[in-house]
Scaffold this motif. Structure first.
Motif, PDB file in Angstrom:
ATOM      1  N   PHE A  32     -24.846 -16.793   7.892  1.00 51.54           N
ATOM      2  CA  PHE A  32     -25.659 -17.656   7.032  1.00 51.54           C
ATOM      3  C   PHE A  32     -26.741 -16.901   6.277  1.00 51.54           C
ATOM      4  O   PHE A  32     -26.989 -17.176   5.102  1.00 51.54           O
ATOM      5  CB  PHE A  32     -26.299 -18.787   7.859  1.00 51.54           C
ATOM      6  N   SER A  75     -26.136 -15.511   2.781  1.00 54.06           N
ATOM      7  CA  SER A  75     -25.829 -16.400   1.657  1.00 54.06           C
ATOM      8  C   SER A  75     -27.075 -16.848   0.905  1.00 54.06           C
ATOM      9  O   SER A  75     -26.978 -17.391  -0.192  1.00 54.06           O
ATOM     10  CB  SER A  75     -25.061 -17.630   2.152  1.00 54.06           C
ATOM     11  N   TYR A 123     -27.609 -27.399   6.868  1.00 52.47           N
ATOM     12  CA  TYR A 123     -26.781 -26.975   5.734  1.00 52.47           C
ATOM     13  C   TYR A 123     -27.504 -27.248   4.418  1.00 52.47           C
ATOM     14  O   TYR A 123     -27.480 -26.407   3.491  1.00 52.47           O
ATOM     15  CB  TYR A 123     -25.439 -27.714   5.763  1.00 52.47           C
ATOM     16  N   SER A 155     -28.705 -24.450   1.722  1.00 50.23           N
ATOM     17  CA  SER A 155     -28.259 -24.570   0.331  1.00 50.23           C
ATOM     18  C   SER A 155     -29.447 -24.456  -0.616  1.00 50.23           C
ATOM     19  O   SER A 155     -29.345 -23.858  -1.689  1.00 50.23           O
ATOM     20  CB  SER A 155     -27.533 -25.905   0.117  1.00 50.23           C
ATOM     21  N   SER A 178     -30.354 -20.935  -0.839  1.00 54.54           N
ATOM     22  CA  SER A 178     -29.353 -20.161  -1.582  1.00 54.54           C
ATOM     23  C   SER A 178     -29.333 -20.523  -3.061  1.00 54.54           C
ATOM     24  O   SER A 178     -28.630 -19.877  -3.848  1.00 54.54           O
ATOM     25  CB  SER A 178     -27.968 -20.403  -0.989  1.00 54.54           C
ATOM     26  N   THR A 223     -23.933 -23.892  -0.154  1.00 57.79           N
ATOM     27  CA  THR A 223     -23.424 -22.826   0.690  1.00 57.79           C
ATOM     28  C   THR A 223     -21.964 -23.085   1.041  1.00 57.79           C
ATOM     29  O   THR A 223     -21.544 -24.238   1.200  1.00 57.79           O
ATOM     30  CB  THR A 223     -24.258 -22.736   1.982  1.00 57.79           C
TER      31      THR A 223
END
Length: 541
Positions: free
Chosen positions: A41, A44, A104, A108, A111, A115
């Protein structure tokens, strides 16, 4: 060491083991996340955030642990020893899914794009396997070293079979080893409680359908002697549970307001209803369109089913659902859905199972007839039937009806109306915006539980099982409710007959005892001083 000290020490040890087992489960799942965070993770996220030092890694892992802890606690995954094994596993898995979805979303954002979910799916599968294996083993271990609690049931004039049947559903947690009628008298009951508690026959007391006057001295005795007891609350008890405590004098005052919600609470509740209903209507619109086509294509009948229901203050409105039954389903009169109901169409069977038939009620929410959370709306004729047996049923009309409610989260479809009423009043008297949000999240879990959609028994026209239970359990509670003179007279006759039978049995037993013990009067033993009674055994009758 006294019995009280020994049990207190055991309870402390039991709590420690419970907490340790639960935390170990959360740590194992967090360990799975730690592995994927460190090897997948973190690469990312954006470049600037990849330069995490040790403290940064610890912070992210700690954030995940806290989120997992919160969802596990909310959905009941941490209730080891309280829920059934399947329920604990389901709750923990559901809490894990919610925690993973939230983390998550967080990654995201870090990122600046969605993701890749591949590793998240792999992580979730691994966590589910860990949860299933660990919880099964931990629950078996916990049940093995901590046997079910042995209970003494003190019941009233109503047959205790129904109450015992409820406790028998959880033989892994509760075991009624003794039972005694409240008619034995307070003095003798206190001595029986003390004897059973000291010799280990029972380590807790259950107060069933007994009046307040009988219950109060027994509760004080148990409390004063540090004996655990369970109480089946009456309507009055539930109302007082939500009372606000005031300290304006040197004596505590409990306040129950004339309005269930303040102006601010009503404003925020309506705001949440509008925003959530709009969002869900947009998201579920494809599902509703497909459902409408399927319902129409099956028998060419109407897509929607409208029915008059009652909301706050008894105001009537038309509730909207997708039609799940035949067009002529009510040609023989109003009947609730029951298991194996042949009136349900194949399409209706599916949409009822997954709750799609309820989606059009989003329009009722937008129109202001309903709220997301509140007591489920009932038909006017059914409300009349319920109120004929328990006038307190009108209490649930103090707030707006809801798409889901406290009774749906903590009860079942076929839970008795009296129990549902107590759950609804619990919600009304303890209302807060946070409680609404919590119930919304818990509803997601309930939607996936098959037992929440169980119907009533075949042949029932309402959820009441029969007039006798309605009278005895729902209304006639020694002041907890107002019932008609005819009903009270009939209930009194039933009680008189039961007391006569109990008296006959007592006389027969006393006669046999007189022959065996030289006709010693039981009243003499009751009136003896505590010093004289020490060492004697109280015979169970």
């Amino acid at each position: 060491m006294t019995t009280q000290d020994r049990l207190q020490k055991m309870e402390g040890f039991k709590r420690l083991i419970n907490l340790s087992l639960v935390l170990l489960c959360l740590l194992l799942e967090t360990g799975v996340f730690t592995y994927h965070w460190y090897f997948h993770f973190r690469f990312s996220i954006v470049q600037d955030l990849q330069r995490f030092f040790f403290k940064g890694h610890v912070l992210e892992i700690a954030i995940y642990f806290v989120i997992l802890f919160m969802f596990s606690h909310m959905y009941g995954g941490m209730r080891l020893g309280y829920l059934k094994n399947v329920e604990i596993i389901f709750s923990q898995v559901f809490g894990t899914i919610m925690a993973d979805i939230l983390i998550y979303a967080e990654l995201s954002v870090m990122s600046l794009k969605l993701t890749n979910p591949t590793y998240f799916i792999v992580m979730l599968i691994q966590q589910i396997i860990v949860a299933i294996l660990y919880i099964s083993a931990a629950n078996f271990f916990y049940r093995h070293i901590f046997p079910p609690r042995r209970l003494l049931l003190i019941y009233g004039d109503r047959d205790p079979k129904e109450l015992k049947r409820k406790f028998e559903r959880r033989l892994d947690k509760y075991l009624i080893t003794e039972q005694v009628h409240v008619g034995e008298g307070t003095q003798k009951l206190c001595k029986i409680i003390k004897k059973y508690y000291q010799d280990g026959t029972c380590n807790a007391v259950v107060f069933g359908d007994i009046s307040d006057n009988d219950r109060k001295p027994l509760m004080k005795y148990c409390y004063g002697n540090s004996i655990r007891f369970y109480v089946l609350p009456k309507i009055n008890d539930v109302i007082m549970m939500g009372a606000e405590e005031l300290h304006v004098f040197d004596s505590p005052i409990l306040l129950t307001r004339e309005y269930s919600m303040t102006m601010e609470q009503r404003f925020f509740k309506r705001l949440i209803d509008i925003v959530c209903a709009l969002i869900l209507t947009i998201i579920t619109s494809p599902i509703m369109i497909i459902t409408a086509i399927c319902v129409k294509a099956y028998d060419k009948g109407p897509v929607f089913y409208k029915q008059v229901r009652c909301t706050r203050g008894g105001k009537k409105f038309n509730i909207i659902k997708f039609r799940s039954m035949r067009v002529d389903a009510e040609k023989d009169g109003v009947r609730l859905y029951y298991v194996g109901d042949n009136r349900v169409t194949p399409v209706g069977k599916f949409i009822r199972k997954v709750r799609i038939d309820e989606l059009p009620q989003l329009f009722n929410i937008l129109a202001g007839d309903m709220s997301f959370i509140g007591p489920r709306p009932e038909r006017p004729e059914i409300i009349e039937q319920y109120q004929a047996e328990m006038p307190e049923f009108a209490f649930r009309l103090k707030v707006k009806a809801g798409l889901a409610g406290y009774a749906q989260v903590y009860g079942k479809y076929n839970t008795t109306p009296y129990d549902k009423l107590k759950l609804d009043i619990t919600y009304i008297e303890n209302y807060s915006v946070l409680l609404d949000l919590k119930l919304m999240l818990l509803t997601l879990k309930i939607l996936l539980l098959p037992e929440a959609t169980e119907g009533v028994d075949p042949g029932q026209t309402t959820a009441m099982r029969d007039l006798y239970i309605a009278r005895e359990e729902h209304a006639y509670e020694d002041g907890d409710g107002v019932i008609s003179k005819d009903m009270r007279a009939e209930a009194d006759r039933d009680k008189t007959r039961q007391r006569s039978k109990a008296t006959e049995k007592t006389v027969d037993k006393n006669t046999e005892k007189s022959v065996a013990d030289g006709q010693k009067a039981e009243d003499t033993a009751v009136e003896e001083s505590e010093d004289t009674l020490k060492g004697k055994t109280i015979e169970k009758e």
